[in-house]
Structure formats: structure tokens, C-alpha cells
Design a protein around this motif. Structure first.
Motif, short mmCIF file in Angstrom:
data_model
loop_
_atom_site.label_atom_id
_atom_site.label_comp_id
_atom_site.label_asym_id
_atom_site.label_seq_id
_atom_site.Cartn_x
_atom_site.Cartn_y
_atom_site.Cartn_z
N UNK A 72 -60.64 18.85 -22.25
CA UNK A 72 -61.44 20.08 -22.38
C UNK A 72 -62.55 19.98 -23.42
N UNK A 73 -62.47 18.98 -24.32
CA UNK A 73 -63.46 18.87 -25.39
C UNK A 73 -64.43 17.71 -25.18
N UNK A 74 -64.26 16.93 -24.13
CA UNK A 74 -65.13 15.78 -23.90
C UNK A 74 -64.33 14.58 -23.44
N UNK B 116 -65.11 15.40 -29.75
CA UNK B 116 -65.33 15.36 -31.20
C UNK B 116 -64.31 14.53 -31.96
N UNK B 117 -63.05 14.52 -31.52
CA UNK B 117 -62.05 13.75 -32.27
C UNK B 117 -62.31 12.24 -32.16
N UNK C 110 -56.09 18.29 -31.70
CA UNK C 110 -55.38 19.41 -31.08
C UNK C 110 -54.95 19.00 -29.67
N UNK C 111 -54.07 19.77 -29.04
CA UNK C 111 -53.69 19.45 -27.65
C UNK C 111 -54.88 19.37 -26.70
N UNK C 112 -55.97 20.09 -26.98
CA UNK C 112 -57.15 20.05 -26.11
C UNK C 112 -57.81 18.68 -26.09
N UNK C 113 -57.46 17.82 -27.04
CA UNK C 113 -58.03 16.47 -27.07
C UNK C 113 -57.26 15.48 -26.21
N UNK C 114 -56.23 15.95 -25.52
CA UNK C 114 -55.38 15.09 -24.69
C UNK C 114 -55.85 15.17 -23.24
N UNK C 115 -55.95 14.02 -22.60
CA UNK C 115 -56.44 13.97 -21.23
C UNK C 115 -55.43 14.40 -20.19
#
Length: 400
Positions: A96-98, A136-137, A153-158
Motif C-alpha cells: 500500500x505504500x509503494x 518509504x521504508x 508498519x504492516x502496510x509495508x508488507x507485500x
């Protein structure tokens, strides 16, 4: 830094690191990733710092396109390469973040993440569209070099299921809900050393944070290290770490807006005949029609300008995808303004010729050439149709 400061810094850096020769590179538009990877993996190629000199193979004509690279083909190649890196390489997955590297043992063994880093460095330094698609991470880790400084965060997980399970843990409001959510993580959580064996409302946030850190970074740290190593090519990694605001060259923007019609019109400056010339009024009318075309494209109104004209299926399909960025890409080879800026500045030029109608792009000098004659000046849809056809057949109507 603002865009102008970034462009100035990159321009100065490019002048320091790019050597005076040229590197020939042959690319197939139909196989951008495969043909680019073959070139960038060659040891002599990776050790060379000359400017790329791009030649596209024309699949339709069975030979090389007749276009010398004075900048346009290179910018077009970089635009296509950015897309290929994130869509065709198999080295990244979306979050969700990239984008974040996907752990691929074969890619790792073959050094492909390092090669991708070299590609990104080359794109940045040699004036391509920034490869700004990373989460971003990922950029945090590249810039800091320290995994413990990265906020994950969990949003950084594919993986969607894994991400959803951690979000359930994160938002559990009762111990019973928490236990149910944690049980969904049983297939992997006992294999990650250091996570709490018993998860309570007290240590829940620690569990989520460390689990996200493992899956988003630790699990694929070797891929990230290879990518960062590749970014050291042309000194880009050092430049990023010395100037953290340059992270915008790699990081997916929070709101990635398409270029507006007004912006593209402002970039493509008309090069008029002198005031008082009898050619000037027709040129100004042509510019007005061009601006109206851009507005119709942005507002999805272009189809209505053709009235009862019968369009082919391909033309109808192309109309649905057309945006102002297509026009900029047609004229310059780049659908966005490169971080290093356009050199030379893009412009509209005019040719007064009654026998030619289809606009021509000279991408090496960032020039869109419009023909001025009775047909293009007529008060009907001919001008719009000629421009539509040229955009659809960009490789044919883009020349040196």
C-alpha cells in the motif's frame, strides 16, 4: 530542496561523474527488460561511466530505427526501463505504500538487485524520469544504512494475507479478539526468533512492530543490500546519504498526480515567427488549437470533437488511455520532467507546408513540430485527428 535546487545539484553531480565517451546500447521496445538486463550485466558495461547512446530495434521493420540518440531515445528508454523494473523484472512486489524487493533466490544469486540499482543510478544521473516507486521504508534503509532506524508498519508488507493478519492483531480490542488474530499468524510466528511467545494487550504493539520489521526488511535484507550496492554506481548512494531530501528520486509520492494540460502547455513553449509576420496569426491559431486539444484530453472530451467521424477500434482504445503526459512523452521521450531538468528546453515549432499534416516530434531537441496549412487551420476536427494519429504512432513520428 525544491525541484530547481535538486536539478542543479544533479546537474553538477552528473558533470563530475559522467565520462566523455559514449556507450552504445541496443534495446527492443517489445523486450525492454530482457534486452536492458543483458547490457547492464556485462562487466565492462557496469565499469564504464560514459553516456548511454540508445538505439531501438524496430520490430515492425525488422531492423534498426533510423534515429541517432542525441537525448530523446535515451529519455524514452529510461521511461520504458522504469516501467520494466517495477512490472517486468519480477524483483519487486507492491505494498500500500509503494514497491519493495521480492525475495528471489535466483535474482539474488545472479546479482540482479545490484544490476537494478545500477540501472536506477544511470536513470537518475543521465536525465531520465526518477524511478520514484519505492516504499518509504525501503528508501529509509537505503539512505540510513541502519535497519534499526527504519520505521516499519504492516502496510509495508507485500503479502496481503500476512498484512491483514497483523492489522487484526494491531486493532484487536479485547484479549479474546487478540488471541484469535494471533492464531492466524501461527504458521510463521514461531519461526521468527525474538517475538513474544504469548501475545497480550501489553506487548501487542511490540509483536506487530517486530513482525513487520522481519517481513518487510530483515527477511529481504540481502536484496536491499544488493540494491543499495548498485546505487553506489555513479556515486548516487553517497549523494543520497549526503542529501536525504533527494529521497524523492526513489520514493513513491503520497499523491502521484498526472501532469495537467496547463503544465504541459507551459513546458512546450511556442517558437513563433516575428511579430508583424503574416505567418504569426496562423501560428497563434495553431497554438490555441493545440492548447484546446490538451484540455480536451485532460477532461476526456476529445472523442466528442470528432463528431460523426468513424474511428478504428485501436483509435477508440487509445483515446481512453490518452493523457497530457502522453503529449510530453511524444515530444521529449519523457512523460515527466526529469529530476535533472530538460536540456534543451522543450518547444513547439511551426512548418508552413500545405502538403504535410501529421505532427512530428524531434525528441533529441525536445521539439514538437506542427504543420501550418489550410487543413490544420480549418474549423473542423482535422487538427485533432492528425495529432491523435501521430501520438498513436509515436515511434514512427518521433525522429532525430
Amino acid at each position: 530542496m525544491d525541484g530547481e535546487e535538486i536539478a542543479g545539484l544533479l546537474q553538477a553531480h552528473s558533470e563530475r561523474v559522467i565520462t566523455s565517451g559514449k556507450r552504445q546500447i541496443y534495446i527492443s521496445r517489445a523486450n525492454v527488460w530482457t534486452t536492458a538486463l543483458r547490457q547492464f550485466k556485462r562487466p565492462w558495461f557496469a565499469e564504464n561511466c560514459d553516456m548511454l547512446y540508445v538505439t531501438f530495434a524496430s520490430d515492425e521493420q525488422g531492423g534498426e530505427e533510423d534515429a541517432a540518440d542525441l537525448g530523446g531515445p535515451r529519455r524514452e528508454f529510461f521511461r520504458l526501463l522504469v516501467k520494466a523494473i517495477f512490472q517486468d523484472s519480477g524483483a519487486f512486489e507492491g505494498t500500500p505504500t509503494g514497491c519493495t524487493p521480492r525475495l528471489n533466490i535466483l535474482h539474488l544469486q545472479n546479482g540482479e538487485y545490484r544490476t537494478i540499482g545500477r540501472m536506477m543510478s544511470t536513470i537518475i544521473v543521465q536525465g531520465g524520469e526518477p524511478p520514484a516507486f519505492l516504499s518509504p521504508h525501503v528508501v529509509d534503509y537505503i539512505v540510513s544504512g541502519d535497519i534499526l532506524q527504519v520505521d516499519v508498519t504492516p502496510d509495508n508488507i507485500g503479502d496481503p494475507e500476512l498484512r491483514q493478519n497483523l492489522v487484526k492483531v494491531q486493532h484487536a480490542t479485547t484479549q479474546e479478539d487478540l488471541e484469535d488474530a494471533v492464531s492466524c499468524c501461527d504458521s510463521w510466528r514461531f519461526q521468527v526468533e525474538g517475538l513474544p511467545l504469548v501475545v497480550t494487550m501489553t506487548n501487542r504493539d511490540v509483536f506487530v512492530k517486530n513482525a513487520a520489521l522481519y517481513h518487510a526488511l530483515l527477511h529481504r535484507q540481502s536484496c536491499l543490500d544488493q540494491l543499495a550496492n548498485g546505487l553506489s554506481y555513479y556515486g548516487v548512494l553517497s549523494l543520497l546519504r549526503e542529501n536525504p531530501s533527494l529521497r524523492v528520486l526513489l520514493e513513491l509520492p503520497e499523491e502521484d498526480k498526472d501532469l495537467t494540460a496547463d503544465f504541459v502547455a507551459g513546458v512546450l513553449k511556442p517558437s513563433y515567427s516575428v511579430l508583424g509576420s503574416n505567418r504569426r496569426p496562423r501560428e497563434e491559431l495553431t497554438v490555441v488549437k493545440f492548447w484546446e486539444f490538451l484540455q480536451c484530453v485532460e477532461n476526456k472530451e476529445l472523442r466528442g470533437t470528432f463528431g460523426d467521424r468513424t474511428l478504428t477500434e485501436d483509435e477508440e482504445a487509445f483515446l481512453k488511455t490518452l493523457s497530457p503526459s502522453h503529449i510530453l512523452a511524444f515530444a521529449t521521450g519523457s512523460s515527466k520532467v526529469p529530476a535533472i531538468g530538460f536540456h534543451p528546453s522543450p518547444k513547439l515549432t511551426f512548418v508552413h507546408d500545405e502538403h504535410k499534416h501529421l505532427p512530428v516530434a524531434h525528441t533529441c531537441v525536445n521539439e514538437l513540430q506542427l504543420f501550418v496549412n489550410a487543413a490544420t487551420a480549418a474549423d473542423d476536427d482535422e487538427f485533432n485527428y492528425y495529432l491523435l494519429v501521430a501520438l498513436m504512432n509515436g515511434s514512427v513520428f518521433s525522429t532525430i
